[in-house]
Design an enzyme around this catalytic site. Structure first.
Site, PDB file in Angstrom:
ATOM      1  CD  GLU A 171      -2.721   1.121   2.580  1.00 52.42           C
ATOM      2  OE1 GLU A 171      -3.858   1.629   2.527  1.00 52.42           O
ATOM      3  OE2 GLU A 171      -2.268   0.579   3.608  1.00 52.42           O
ATOM      4  CE  LYS A 203      -7.428   0.954   3.161  1.00 52.12           C
ATOM      5  NZ  LYS A 203      -6.316   1.670   3.834  1.00 52.12           N
ATOM      6  CB  CYS A 232      -4.092  -1.833   4.354  1.00 51.83           C
ATOM      7  SG  CYS A 232      -3.152  -1.504   5.871  1.00 51.83           S
TER       8      CYS A 232
END
Length: 268
Positions: free
Chosen positions: A39, A108, A150
């Site tokens: 990321e 995301k 993440c």
């Protein structure tokens, strides 16, 4: 073969591209090869405003990454890079093939709006990041790849949806804090691999960054049975594995947990 590249990205996108280029020069010669980045690999800014400025130039950097894919004859999962949208940016995870084409984009979905007992203290990704909505699974020479980023790791429903969508390999590019990483990183990744009976490839940021943040590192590759196949605790470098999809499907055949599932999460 799949490789997870651990980085320590700074505030300058050009310098991070050069760091990436130097690492790509050391890759194994095996082809086809998928390189997974962490990321915020392109820029790890001090503020959302600085990241937004880079997001408005994302096309330039996407072309540079495409050229690296062609030059090194690799597929590349480009962790996240910011792409401008309205007054915010998407934390976009792009999958490039070895011709430099973008074959998938995952934005995301879960944003890190939390308080952590570290040097930063409070994280509010939603101030500048636009959350994504779409679940992405894409076919590739390495198997069917599911994309996450993440903080998504804490939401098992997303991983179950990816598995139902056919994912055999799930990527988790990350920049975990040192506090949350030490407590939860490996347990969560192992759980997601076991639950979905998938390979989990987690490329991480590691070390002390120019923006003042410290990240946990410990890039890791976990098998569908929950075995740690490779791990890099600290520093810049890479780890790799050759996924055995026959073994994966044997595990799913012998323990068909998805067909036994009585709860079907509705994410959207």
């Amino acid at each position: 073969m799949i490789v997870a590249l651990q980085m320590c990205s700074g505030v300058c996108a050009d310098a991070n591209i050069e760091q990436l280029n130097q690492q790509l020069q050391q890759l194994p010669t095996t082809r086809p090869l998928l390189v997974c980045l962490p990321e915020s690999f392109l820029v790890f800014s001090k503020s959302g405003q600085q990241t937004l400025a880079i997001a408005k130039q994302s096309d330039v950097y996407i072309q540079q990454i495409a050229e690296l894919c062609r030059q090194y004859d690799i597929w590349l999962a480009a962790g996240t890079l910011p792409i401008a949208t309205n007054n915010k940016y998407l934390a976009a995870s792009l999958l490039f093939n070895n011709q430099g084409d973008v074959v998938a984009q995952y934005n995301k979905m879960h944003l890190f709006d939390v308080d952590v007992a570290d040097g930063t203290g409070a994280y509010r990704e939603s101030n500048y990041t636009q959350a994504g909505n779409d679940i992405v699974v894409v076919d590739s020479p390495f198997g069917k790849i599911g994309l996450t980023v993440c903080y998504d790791l804490r939401f098992s429903g997303l991983f179950s949806a990816l598995q139902r969508g056919g994912a055999e390999i799930i990527l988790v590019p990350s920049a975990f804090t040192t506090v949350t990483g030490a407590a939860h990183w490996q347990p969560l990744l192992t759980a997601r691999a076991i639950e979905t009976q998938s390979y989990v490839i987690a490329a991480a940021q590691a070390g002390q960054h120019e923006n003042g943040r410290a990240t946990y590192g410990h890039s890791i590759i976990i098998s569908p049975w929950g075995d740690v196949l490779s791990e890099l605790a600290d520093g810049i470098g890479f780890i790799g594995c050759q996924p055995d999809l026959n073994r994966l499907h044997a595990i799913r055949r012998d323990m068909p947990v998805q067909s036994h599932q009585r709860f079907r999460e509705q994410l959207l």
